[in-house]
Design an enzyme around this catalytic site. Sequence first.
Site, PDB file in Angstrom:
ATOM      1  N   SER A  63       0.795  -1.234   0.000  1.00  0.00           N
ATOM      2  CA  SER A  63       0.000   0.000   0.000  1.00  0.00           C
ATOM      3  C   SER A  63       0.824   1.279   0.000  1.00  0.00           C
ATOM      4  O   SER A  63       0.261   2.357  -0.168  1.00  0.00           O
ATOM      5  CB  SER A  63      -0.935   0.021   1.205  1.00  0.00           C
ATOM      6  OG  SER A  63      -2.074  -0.716   0.897  1.00  0.00           O
ATOM      7  N   LYS A  66       0.404   3.524  -2.832  1.00  0.00           N
ATOM      8  CA  LYS A  66      -0.746   4.447  -2.928  1.00  0.00           C
ATOM      9  C   LYS A  66      -0.294   5.910  -2.851  1.00  0.00           C
ATOM     10  O   LYS A  66      -0.992   6.801  -3.306  1.00  0.00           O
ATOM     11  CB  LYS A  66      -1.765   4.102  -1.839  1.00  0.00           C
ATOM     12  CG  LYS A  66      -2.427   2.737  -2.107  1.00  0.00           C
ATOM     13  CD  LYS A  66      -3.274   2.197  -0.969  1.00  0.00           C
ATOM     14  CE  LYS A  66      -3.804   0.807  -1.367  1.00  0.00           C
ATOM     15  NZ  LYS A  66      -4.436   0.062  -0.282  1.00  0.00           N
ATOM     16  N   TYR A 190      -3.806  -1.975 -10.402  1.00  0.00           N
ATOM     17  CA  TYR A 190      -3.765  -1.914  -8.932  1.00  0.00           C
ATOM     18  C   TYR A 190      -2.970  -3.090  -8.350  1.00  0.00           C
ATOM     19  O   TYR A 190      -2.145  -2.916  -7.449  1.00  0.00           O
ATOM     20  CB  TYR A 190      -5.201  -1.891  -8.370  1.00  0.00           C
ATOM     21  CG  TYR A 190      -5.241  -1.927  -6.864  1.00  0.00           C
ATOM     22  CD1 TYR A 190      -4.946  -0.790  -6.115  1.00  0.00           C
ATOM     23  CD2 TYR A 190      -5.537  -3.103  -6.177  1.00  0.00           C
ATOM     24  CE1 TYR A 190      -4.932  -0.827  -4.730  1.00  0.00           C
ATOM     25  CE2 TYR A 190      -5.528  -3.152  -4.786  1.00  0.00           C
ATOM     26  CZ  TYR A 190      -5.234  -2.013  -4.072  1.00  0.00           C
ATOM     27  OH  TYR A 190      -5.217  -2.060  -2.697  1.00  0.00           O
ATOM     28  N   TYR A 242      -3.884   2.703   8.242  1.00  0.00           N
ATOM     29  CA  TYR A 242      -5.127   1.931   8.423  1.00  0.00           C
ATOM     30  C   TYR A 242      -5.865   2.470   9.644  1.00  0.00           C
ATOM     31  O   TYR A 242      -5.907   3.674   9.858  1.00  0.00           O
ATOM     32  CB  TYR A 242      -4.831   0.424   8.563  1.00  0.00           C
ATOM     33  CG  TYR A 242      -3.892  -0.086   7.492  1.00  0.00           C
ATOM     34  CD1 TYR A 242      -4.318  -0.156   6.169  1.00  0.00           C
ATOM     35  CD2 TYR A 242      -2.590  -0.483   7.788  1.00  0.00           C
ATOM     36  CE1 TYR A 242      -3.467  -0.627   5.173  1.00  0.00           C
ATOM     37  CE2 TYR A 242      -1.733  -0.947   6.799  1.00  0.00           C
ATOM     38  CZ  TYR A 242      -2.179  -1.007   5.498  1.00  0.00           C
ATOM     39  OH  TYR A 242      -1.346  -1.452   4.522  1.00  0.00           O
ATOM     40  N   VAL A 260       1.246  -3.762   3.900  1.00  0.00           N
ATOM     41  CA  VAL A 260       1.217  -5.050   4.609  1.00  0.00           C
ATOM     42  C   VAL A 260       2.443  -5.923   4.310  1.00  0.00           C
ATOM     43  O   VAL A 260       2.590  -6.995   4.894  1.00  0.00           O
ATOM     44  CB  VAL A 260      -0.081  -5.852   4.327  1.00  0.00           C
ATOM     45  CG1 VAL A 260      -1.278  -5.177   4.943  1.00  0.00           C
ATOM     46  CG2 VAL A 260      -0.265  -6.080   2.850  1.00  0.00           C
TER      47      VAL A 260
HETATM   48  N1  GLU Z   1      -2.506  -5.730  -1.830  1.00  0.00           N
HETATM   49  C1  GLU Z   1      -3.243  -5.375  -0.663  1.00  0.00           C
HETATM   50  C2  GLU Z   1      -4.682  -5.333  -0.984  1.00  0.00           C
HETATM   51  O1  GLU Z   1      -5.089  -4.626  -1.850  1.00  0.00           O
HETATM   52  C3  GLU Z   1      -2.766  -4.064  -0.151  1.00  0.00           C
HETATM   53  C4  GLU Z   1      -2.735  -4.182   1.267  1.00  0.00           C
HETATM   54  C5  GLU Z   1      -1.992  -3.084   1.963  1.00  0.00           C
HETATM   55  O2  GLU Z   1      -0.763  -3.004   1.936  1.00  0.00           O
HETATM   56  O3  GLU Z   1      -2.723  -2.310   2.590  1.00  0.00           O
HETATM   57  O4  GLU Z   1      -5.470  -6.001  -0.348  1.00  0.00           O
END
Ligand code: GLU
Length: 306
Positions: A63, A66, A190, A242, A260
């Site tokens: 993530s 992002k 994505y 998060y 994650v």
């Molecule tokens: N590939 C993970 C998902 O989209 C991203 C999780 C993350 O790092 O928040 O579920």
Amino acid sequence: MKWQKILNEIRQEIQPELGNGKVANYIPALSEADPKAFGMAVVTTDGEIFTAGNATEPFSIQSISKVLTLTLALGFENENLFERVGREPSGSAFNSIVQLEQEGGIPRNPFINAGAIVVTDTIITHCNRQSGADLILDLARKLSCSGRVRVDDEVARSEALWGNRNRSLAYFMKSFGVLKNDPEEVLQAYFCQCALEMTCTELARAGLYLANDGVDPVSGEQVATHAHVNRINALMMTCGHYDMSGDFAFHVGLPGKSGVGGGILAIVPGVCAVAVWSPALNKAGNSLAGTLALELFSEKTSLNLF
Ligand code: GLU
């Protein structure tokens, strides 16, 4: 500032924590990471690099990508982007679908999965001949000054194979008209962005523009506007961890984004970018040792923004 001494101390002090927490196992490709691995890198706005532990081992940035996609999307759409994605912490899990229904298909912020999928949708709209995934990979390579950065195909395949929740989010938003492109095309980009593989040194280098008002201090290139960098750092501070973003701000006091895969990118405006990596996660999905290392970092350097 004695950066190297501070990083050495952190590495020492963090030792007993390594392996506490749980490695992500929602896809098989991530579950094999060594829970005790640890790396950290600081890149200053003067271009100096300091490292501790395994700062040159590539890991899945997940993530943290992002942040890069938000940078691209803001460049394309400016503030119009916020007509389709909010800027409030969600208070829900990163892949929650409940809030989306209640809020007309508009995700709370660009760092939860739904919001990041909207951001990637924007990139797809604006990329011409290149695929969205290639555009994002190119940016990661350019900002990190490393042609080694790549998409880990096994992780990308695993994301797609186990990606039914993300698929649900994308189609759900499409039904609200929030997503403009073919959900499968958006998801493909994505999944690739989640599977970007970088080292701590590359990641900290890539984040340096966020510490320098949008200008890469080494190359002099304007990566993002001053206003966009303010927005991105604010979102990292409020939504980057998060459902423990408040806790991270409370203890570390820096804009940060975790993934994650166990990585965290933190920004000290005007001073440096810091990347840490340790795969074992706390209950909210943030690197346990990585978070503690950043807490020690902000304490020892007194760089906590507050
Ligand atoms: N590939 C993970 C998902 O989209 C991203 C999780 C993350 O790092 O928040 O579920």
